[in-house]
Structure formats: structure tokens, C-alpha cells
Design an enzyme around this catalytic site. Structure first.
Site, PDB file in Angstrom:
ATOM      1  N   GLY A  33      -6.597  19.379 -10.492  1.00 47.70           N
ATOM      2  CA  GLY A  33      -5.821  18.176 -10.763  1.00 47.70           C
ATOM      3  C   GLY A  33      -6.700  16.953 -10.894  1.00 47.70           C
ATOM      4  O   GLY A  33      -7.846  16.943 -10.434  1.00 47.70           O
ATOM      5  N   ASP A 151       4.564   5.407  -3.162  1.00 45.47           N
ATOM      6  CA  ASP A 151       4.266   6.156  -4.389  1.00 45.47           C
ATOM      7  C   ASP A 151       4.752   7.596  -4.290  1.00 45.47           C
ATOM      8  O   ASP A 151       4.081   8.518  -4.736  1.00 45.47           O
ATOM      9  CB  ASP A 151       2.760   6.114  -4.669  1.00 45.47           C
ATOM     10  CG  ASP A 151       2.424   6.516  -6.107  1.00 45.47           C
ATOM     11  OD1 ASP A 151       3.293   6.349  -6.988  1.00 45.47           O
ATOM     12  OD2 ASP A 151       1.309   7.005  -6.348  1.00 45.47           O
TER      13      ASP A 151
END
Length: 423
Positions: A33, A151
């Protein structure tokens, strides 16, 4: 770690467009990622005998914003210790001095998948409620220390095949006591609460809105408020939930209120229509009861006015969630944030660099003294071997069949899908 660094402790490997220079204990690096904050690789820790995630922070000192985020993430990860928050296992830099210092590596638990890879699965109520319960436990633990995540989104929430869930990525987390006016571009747009969109500032339950969006996405299999830009995001919210009350409008700044009041008026759609029975599991009478409870929870989390939105504590006690309630998880002692000025700090880049370097050196010193030589109880199974590969990029074997795993059985088959067994 030895008293002084030597080049022989590290080796370099090319990962995509970046060079990872890591301790030799971390082998078999494979990219899994990347994002604005850094690049993440899966690796095998030959010392602990487990698979881990190694995150290289992307250019942490390129500007004050990046440097402050890097410092904040490092401090918070070092302080937080909860089974539903990702565990920090190691921190290091290959550079030997402050003058050379430029790279920061964080070693964390490796999970099987993030929620993006779970969205399109057909989850039964038991698994969905358990995932949400764990999400809320992790959030409450952060809130107990005055930390608002800000977030939360599917890509920042990771799971394992035994249905355990952890929250990660604290680059944007912020302490609640800070007096500030929010920037609207804090959270990924789709999960952004109305008070953030409208520049109202926020409190802890800004994270609850994000959880509601994630829950809605798990139920429907798609993003529920998919705006194309900042303004369209607000439109998508009111088209479904309705134009807010005059009481809410009074809380807005005059220019914002003028804009909001001049938008077309929407009556809102009933939650029974937004989340109809047929999109929930409905194999039994018990499922029908759970469906009603799930929809009720969504209706309490997805409330435009934060003053009327459910709190984390209330969500944990909601009938859909409370079946899992365990005081040891939901009421864990708050983490002690040792930097009381975490948010108020404003520094030049070189000062941030020195602060981060001190944090890394502190970790290395504690590691030498045996303070951080073992993973926490929350770490991944130590039965992993170098030949076992994480299924983080392969979820094709995910099963939606209902199989319960023992509370005490943490052994996992590496080929098992991320939600193969739920406690």
C-alpha cells in the site's frame, strides 16, 4: 540493537519508486500500500518470527505540515495500547546522526485486509455488529485521551480472518482541547461530517459520523454520500437526510448560512427507504429484529447536527452493539499522552526534525534495554512462518458462511479470508 549503528545492520531494497533501507531482521519485503503519508511493505521479522508491516514515511521533512504529521503519528502510536488500535512494534532510522537524519520507518502489526476489501461481502448481523463494536472501542479509547481521529475511512481500518479489527493511521489525529477552526479538507470527502464541510469546528462525535458512513457502506456495498467536490458533498448529504433545521442554521457563520439557506430545500428520505429491509440479512425472525436495530443505529449516527448525533458511549450501549460489550475493551484505561503540547507545537522544519529524531532515539534506547523487545498482546499470531504470506492482497477466499472461532483460539490459517471466522 547495538550501541552504535553500523552499515552491516541494514540493507537496501527497491520498492516501487522508493528505496527501503531497513534492519536485516526484516526480510521478504513486498509492497502492500501507499498514500500521502508513506509506503507500506509486508515483511517477515526474523527476530520475533511474525509477519509485520513496515511503513516508510514519505519525505517527512519536506515541509512543516508533513513534519508535524510525522511527529504526531509517532507520538500517538508510542502512547496508545489497545487491542483495536494498530500496535507499533519498532521504530528505526538507518541514519546515524541528526545531521544525516532523513528517513523514518515504523514497524506495525500486519493484518489481512482493510475494510475496502470487505465492503462488497455479504456480512451477517453478527459480524457487522462485531466489527462496528470494535471500531467504537478503538475510537472511545482515543477519545478518552482527548484524541479525535478525524480521518476514519475503510482504508484506515484493517481486519484479520478471525474478525478482529484495528484502526490505523494517526497522521491527522488531533487532540480535542485545541482551539482551532477546522480546514474542510481533513477527512476523505465521502466520510466528512457536516460540521467539517461547513467549517463549524468539531467535537469527538465527528468520528461517529464517519462510522455511520462506513456502516452504511458495509450495508449497501457502496459509498452512501459520494460527492464530486466539497459543495456537492453537502448536496449529497441533504438530498438524502433533508435540509437541516433553522436551529442548526443559526450555528453557521453568516456567509456559510447564506449559502446553505439558498440551496434547494429537501425533505429527506426515510431511513426505511435509504436502508430497506432487503439489503440486510433476513434469514430469520432474529435477523428482522437486528435489521431494525441496525437501521436505528444508522439513523442516530447519520445526524447532520452534531449536538443531536449519538455519542460513542451511547453507540456502544445501543441494542445492535451492546451484545458484545466488555468493560475491559470498551472502558480500557486512557493512554497517557506525554507531550501535553502535541497540538500547540509550531516549529521550523529543522526543529520538527530534531523532535522526531529524539523520539526515534528514545525508542531505540528503550529497545536496547529490553523495554520494547516483544509485541503486545494485540500483535498478530506468532505462529506465522516465512513461507506464510498474508492474504492482504488476496481476499478471493473470503467466506461469508457463519463460523464462530473460540475467544481464545488465535491461530490462523494464512490462506483463510479476512472474515472467515468471527468470535
Amino acid at each position: 540493537m547495538s550501541d552504535s549503528k553500523s552499515d552491516g545492520q541494514f540493507y537496501s531494497v527497491q520498492v516501487a519508486d522508493s528505496t527501503f533501507t531497513v534492519l536485516k531482521r526484516y526480510q521478504q519485503l513486498k509492497p502492500i500500500g501507499s498514500g500521502a503519508q508513506g509506503i507500506v511493505c509486508a515483511a517477515f521479522d526474523t527476530v520475533l518470527g511474525i509477519n509485520v508491516a513496515v511503513k516508510k514515511l514519505s519525505r517527512p521533512f519536506q515541509n512543516q505540515t508533513h513534519a508535524k504529521r510525522a511527529y504526531r503519528e509517532l507520538v500517538l502510536l508510542k502512547c496508545v495500547n489497545h487491542k483495536n488500535i494498530i500496535s507499533l512494534l519498532n521504530v528505526f532510522t538507518p541514519q546515524k546522526t541528526l545531521e544525516e537524519f532523513q528517513d523514518v520507518y515504523l514497524v506495525m502489526e500486519l493484518m489481512d485486509a482493510n475494510l475496502c476489501q470487505v465492503i462488497h461481502m455479504e456480512l451477517d448481523h453478527e459480524r457487522m455488529s462485531y466489527l462496528l463494536y470494535q471500531m467504537l472501542c478503538g475510537i472511545k479509547h482515543l477519545h478518552s485521551a482527548g484524541i479525535i481521529h478525524r480521518d476514519l475511512k475503510p482504508s484506515n481500518i484493517v481486519v484479520k480472518s478471525d474478525c478482529t479489527l484495528k484502526i490505523l493511521d494517526f497522521g491527522l489525529a488531533r487532540t480535542a482541547c485545541t482551539n482551532f477552526m477546522m480546514t474542510p479538507y481533513v477527512v476523505t470527502r465521502y466520510y466528512r461530517a457536516p460540521e467539517v464541510i461547513l467549517g463549524m469546528g468539531y467535537k469527538e462525535n465527528v468520528d461517529i459520523w464517519s462510522v455511520g458512513c462506513i456502516m452504511g457502506e458495509l450495508v449497501k456495498g457502496c459509498v452512501i454520500f459520494q460527492g464530486t467536490d466539497h459543495i456537492d458533498q453537502w448536496n449529497k448529504v441533504i438530498e438524502q437526510l433533508g435540509t437541516p433545521s433553522a436551529e442548526f442554521m443559526k450555528k453557521l457563520q453568516p456567509t456559510v448560512r447564506n449559502y446553505v439557506e439558498n440551496r434547494p430545500k429537501y425533505p429527506g428520505i426515510k431511513f426505511e427507504e435509504l436502508f430497506p429491509d432487503w439489503i440486510f440479512p433476513s434469514e430469520s425472525e432474529r435477523d428482522k429484529i437486528k435489521t431494525s436495530q441496525a437501521r436505528d443505529l444508522l439513523s442516530k449516527m447519520l445526524v447532520i447536527d452534531p449536538d443531536k448525533r449519538i455519542s460513542v458511549d451511547e453507540a456502544l450501549r445501543h441494542p445492535y452493539i451492546t451484545v458484545w460489550y466488555d468493560p475491559a475493551e470498551a472502558e480500557a484505561p486512557p493512554p497517557q499522552i506525554y507531550d501535553a503540547q502535541l497540538e500547540e507545537r509550531e516549529h521550523a522544519i529543522e526543529e520538527w526534525k530534531e523532535l522526531i529524531y529524539k523520539e526515534v532515539m528514545d525508542w531505540e534506547e528503550r529497545s536496547k534495554n529490553g523495554v520494547k523487545d516483544q509485541p503486545s498482546d494485540a500483535a498478530v499470531s506468532s505462529k506465522a512462518t516465512p513461507s506464510q504470506s498474508s492474504s492482504i492482497n488476496d481476499i478471493s477466499s473470503m467466506s461469508t458462511e457463519h463460523t464462530l472461532a473460540s475467544d481464545t483460539d488465535s491461530s490462523l490459517d494464512a490462506s483463510t479470508g479476512p472474515l472467515e471466522g468471527c468470535r
